[in-house]
Scaffold this motif. Sequence first.
Motif, PDB file in Angstrom:
ATOM      1  N   HIS A  58     -10.449   2.064  -8.137  1.00 13.58           N
ATOM      2  CA  HIS A  58     -11.961   1.425  -8.343  1.00 13.58           C
ATOM      3  C   HIS A  58     -11.980   0.264  -7.417  1.00 13.58           C
ATOM      4  N   TRP A  59     -11.959   0.764  -6.053  1.00 11.63           N
ATOM      5  CA  TRP A  59     -12.426  -0.224  -4.933  1.00 11.63           C
ATOM      6  C   TRP A  59     -11.498  -1.119  -4.231  1.00 11.63           C
ATOM      7  N   ASP A  60     -10.397  -1.361  -4.772  1.00  7.35           N
ATOM      8  CA  ASP A  60      -9.362  -2.340  -4.534  1.00  7.35           C
ATOM      9  C   ASP A  60      -8.099  -1.959  -3.687  1.00  7.35           C
ATOM     10  N   LEU A  61      -8.574  -1.410  -2.395  1.00  2.00           N
ATOM     11  CA  LEU A  61      -7.519  -0.816  -1.517  1.00  2.00           C
ATOM     12  C   LEU A  61      -6.727  -1.836  -1.010  1.00  2.00           C
ATOM     13  N   PRO A  62      -5.205  -1.529  -1.128  1.00  2.00           N
ATOM     14  CA  PRO A  62      -4.597  -2.801  -0.548  1.00  2.00           C
ATOM     15  C   PRO A  62      -4.666  -3.185   0.818  1.00  2.00           C
ATOM     16  N   GLU A  63      -4.869  -4.469   1.111  1.00  2.00           N
ATOM     17  CA  GLU A  63      -5.324  -4.972   2.420  1.00  2.00           C
ATOM     18  C   GLU A  63      -4.484  -4.441   3.518  1.00  2.00           C
ATOM     19  N   ALA A  64      -3.192  -4.475   3.015  1.00  2.00           N
ATOM     20  CA  ALA A  64      -2.073  -3.861   4.168  1.00  2.00           C
ATOM     21  C   ALA A  64      -2.652  -2.535   4.805  1.00  2.00           C
ATOM     22  N   LEU A  65      -3.062  -1.673   4.119  1.00  2.00           N
ATOM     23  CA  LEU A  65      -3.704  -0.343   4.586  1.00  2.00           C
ATOM     24  C   LEU A  65      -4.852  -0.542   5.600  1.00  2.00           C
ATOM     25  N   GLU A  98      -5.509  -3.101   7.406  1.00  2.00           N
ATOM     26  CA  GLU A  98      -4.963  -3.773   8.429  1.00  2.00           C
ATOM     27  C   GLU A  98      -4.190  -2.818   9.376  1.00  2.00           C
ATOM     28  N   LYS A  99      -3.301  -1.924   8.599  1.00  2.00           N
ATOM     29  CA  LYS A  99      -2.216  -1.046   9.417  1.00  2.00           C
ATOM     30  C   LYS A  99      -3.196   0.044   9.907  1.00  2.00           C
ATOM     31  N   TYR A 100      -4.145   0.681   9.277  1.00  2.00           N
ATOM     32  CA  TYR A 100      -4.474   2.104   9.584  1.00  2.00           C
ATOM     33  C   TYR A 100      -6.001   2.075   9.558  1.00  2.00           C
ATOM     34  N   ASN A 101      -6.818   0.932   9.432  1.00  2.00           N
ATOM     35  CA  ASN A 101      -8.192   0.918   9.297  1.00  2.00           C
ATOM     36  C   ASN A 101      -8.643   1.764   7.871  1.00  2.00           C
ATOM     37  N   GLY A 102      -7.770   1.554   6.641  1.00  2.00           N
ATOM     38  CA  GLY A 102      -8.014   2.152   5.555  1.00  2.00           C
ATOM     39  C   GLY A 102      -8.324   3.524   5.533  1.00  2.00           C
ATOM     40  N   TRP A 103      -9.647   3.802   4.789  1.00  2.00           N
ATOM     41  CA  TRP A 103      -9.724   5.201   4.797  1.00  2.00           C
ATOM     42  C   TRP A 103     -10.183   6.108   5.688  1.00  2.00           C
ATOM     43  N   GLU A 104     -10.384   5.274   6.855  1.00  2.00           N
ATOM     44  CA  GLU A 104     -10.691   5.938   8.252  1.00  2.00           C
ATOM     45  C   GLU A 104      -9.535   6.756   8.736  1.00  2.00           C
ATOM     46  N   SER A 105      -8.374   6.433   8.134  1.00  2.00           N
ATOM     47  CA  SER A 105      -7.167   7.332   8.678  1.00  2.00           C
ATOM     48  C   SER A 105      -6.475   8.126   7.800  1.00  2.00           C
ATOM     49  N   ARG A 106      -6.117   9.418   7.997  1.00  2.00           N
ATOM     50  CA  ARG A 106      -5.443  10.302   7.160  1.00  2.00           C
ATOM     51  C   ARG A 106      -4.095   9.837   6.884  1.00  2.00           C
ATOM     52  N   LYS A 107      -3.604   8.503   7.399  1.00  2.00           N
ATOM     53  CA  LYS A 107      -2.457   8.213   7.000  1.00  2.00           C
ATOM     54  C   LYS A 107      -2.554   7.459   5.362  1.00  2.00           C
ATOM     55  N   THR A 108      -3.791   6.968   5.426  1.00  2.00           N
ATOM     56  CA  THR A 108      -3.953   6.402   4.194  1.00  2.00           C
ATOM     57  C   THR A 108      -3.990   7.494   2.836  1.00  2.00           C
ATOM     58  N   ILE A 109      -4.141   8.772   3.189  1.00  2.00           N
ATOM     59  CA  ILE A 109      -4.038   9.886   2.273  1.00  2.00           C
ATOM     60  C   ILE A 109      -2.698  10.096   1.756  1.00  2.00           C
ATOM     61  N   GLY A 163       0.892  -1.185  -0.158  1.00  2.00           N
ATOM     62  CA  GLY A 163      -0.008  -0.052  -0.064  1.00  2.00           C
ATOM     63  C   GLY A 163       0.924   1.085   0.014  1.00  2.00           C
ATOM     64  N   GLU A 164       2.038   1.106   0.502  1.00  2.00           N
ATOM     65  CA  GLU A 164       3.106   2.101   0.529  1.00  2.00           C
ATOM     66  C   GLU A 164       4.364   1.661   0.561  1.00  2.00           C
ATOM     67  N   GLY A 165       5.379   2.367   0.439  1.00  2.19           N
ATOM     68  CA  GLY A 165       6.704   2.198   0.632  1.00  2.19           C
ATOM     69  C   GLY A 165       7.362   1.416  -0.641  1.00  2.19           C
ATOM     70  N   LYS A 166       7.712   0.304  -0.832  1.00  6.23           N
ATOM     71  CA  LYS A 166       8.245  -0.472  -1.752  1.00  6.23           C
ATOM     72  C   LYS A 166       7.695  -0.673  -3.154  1.00  6.23           C
ATOM     73  N   VAL A 167       8.132  -0.269  -4.161  1.00  3.70           N
ATOM     74  CA  VAL A 167       7.480  -0.179  -5.508  1.00  3.70           C
ATOM     75  C   VAL A 167       7.570  -1.589  -6.078  1.00  3.70           C
ATOM     76  N   ASN A 168       6.450  -2.058  -6.826  1.00  2.00           N
ATOM     77  CA  ASN A 168       6.754  -3.450  -7.530  1.00  2.00           C
ATOM     78  C   ASN A 168       6.878  -3.045  -8.900  1.00  2.00           C
ATOM     79  N   GLU A 169       8.116  -3.000  -9.484  1.00  2.00           N
ATOM     80  CA  GLU A 169       8.206  -2.740 -10.624  1.00  2.00           C
ATOM     81  C   GLU A 169       7.255  -3.497 -11.598  1.00  2.00           C
ATOM     82  N   LYS A 170       7.163  -4.755 -11.518  1.00  2.00           N
ATOM     83  CA  LYS A 170       6.695  -5.429 -12.367  1.00  2.00           C
ATOM     84  C   LYS A 170       5.106  -5.270 -12.642  1.00  2.00           C
ATOM     85  N   GLY A 171       4.617  -4.678 -11.503  1.00  2.00           N
ATOM     86  CA  GLY A 171       3.271  -4.383 -11.456  1.00  2.00           C
ATOM     87  C   GLY A 171       2.977  -2.919 -12.466  1.00  2.00           C
TER      88      GLY A 171
END
Length: 496
Positions: free
Chosen positions: A124-131, A133-144, A92-100
């Motif tokens: 289009h709705w598919d938030l990384p699961e890691a975010l 789990e870590k931040y409660n997704g869109w409920e946290s400003r860290k996801t911004i 969800g953040e951090g290391k980039v996956n070049e293949k993607g």
Amino acid sequence: MYHQKLDSFPEKFLWGAASAAYQIEGAFKEDGKGPSVWDTFSKIPGKTFMETNGDVAVDHYHRYKEDVALMGEMGLKAYRFSVAWSRILPEGEGKVNEKGLQFYEDLVDEMLAHGVEPILTLYHWDLPEALQEKYNGWESRKTIQAFKQYCQILFERLGGKVKYWVTFNEQNVFTSMGYRWETHPPNLSNLERMFTANHVINLANAEAINLFHKMVPKGLIGPSFGYGPAYPSSARPEDVLAAENGEEFNNIWWLDVYCRGIYPKFVMKQLQKLKIAPEVTAADHELLQSSKPDFLGINYYHGGTFQENRIENKQNAKEAQKKEFSAIDPYLMQPNEEQAQSPEVPMFQSISNPYLDKTEWGWEIDPVGFRVALRRVYARYGLPIFVTENGLGAIDQLEEDGSIQDDVRIAYLEKHVLEMKKAITDGVEMIGYCAWSFTDLLSWLNGYKKRYGFVYVNRDEESEKDLKRIPKKSFYWYQELMKQNGANIMDNEVEE
Ligand code: BGP
């Protein structure tokens, strides 16, 4: 407005088709992709039709060349697709996956080689699961912050090749399904959390638009909103007022923030009284004010009809709860008993419109409502409109001779394109129109039975079969329409 003759479609009108990553790609854990909230949610028993999921979907990840070649053959002018965030940033953040990243660059290159204009949807709705789990997704400003990193990577890599960008797809649908109706991830039923997440997404949308304008000055960006006009069930003033409330709660609540940078007063006041309003700081307000979309994406399927529903009238409220609305229609969900204290319950009640036919899934078919939608939105905001979705979900039959005679879909699309032509003649400024969808794909909650594509994909819920692509009759119909830039779409009763 009455027209003797309809205007032509603009010369460079973008006739297109749309899709979303989770619904087509498959390859759900290939080449370094991380899980998304849909990968986990779809595996909760009972959440989707026959437990379907996007693990394989229609295998577009491996067959994108074949799919784009078909777009070229069809003469498609534009193709709207979405990027799976967790392919680019598995955590969800951090290391980039070049293949993607490479996958989407190859896809874009393939489109450009076939003369197809890419329209890229960031979310289009598919938030990384890691975010989640870590931040409660869109409920946290860290996801911004995570979203900004994701956007920056894509703007840098594809900003020179992709001109049209969509920020969020149907924020109204995924927030209410996800935080209120428990039918999308994160599978919650909590209005306060829904309004918090919704505000955070508004901020993310504004940040993305501002960043885009800095990094891709020649590009155009806007959100795609699932818009349905509100109709009153009668001319009774109480019903007219109910429809006003419906329009405010279902549409204006989001659109005013996108286009004017302000929360509309009536809804906000109501939420404040109920103590479920989001907290909007002075800095938030400034941010929302600073960002302006270049166009407004509109996804149109149908509108809604509303009548008075006073909470003190218990009879009415009970009936509202009993009404059998299909759980798969995100646009017309009804509050259950626990949610009877919801802010809009005292204000309006959705009813079925007796003047309209319905699809096999109970969605109203309302082409005139499409013209109403385009007119209303353009009159209020004056932004060019890009129709980023419109289409018919139906059961298609693969005939013995290998053909698919989807005349029902052709009739549906033809009527909607005609109303769009009328809206253009009325004065609505439009960039393009993307039918949903190009190939058949996974319907989030309805499996593979509910088909939308111009191209049939030979698979069903039970088996992936051979995933063969077969152009339907509508493929050739759309091909001809694009060749003529819609000149063959006429109103026989009025025009010419
Ligand atoms: C929109 C979504 C699309 C697509 C479409 C059809 O709300 O943006 O992704 O799913 O609806 O919906 P369904 O598949 O539920 O019929």
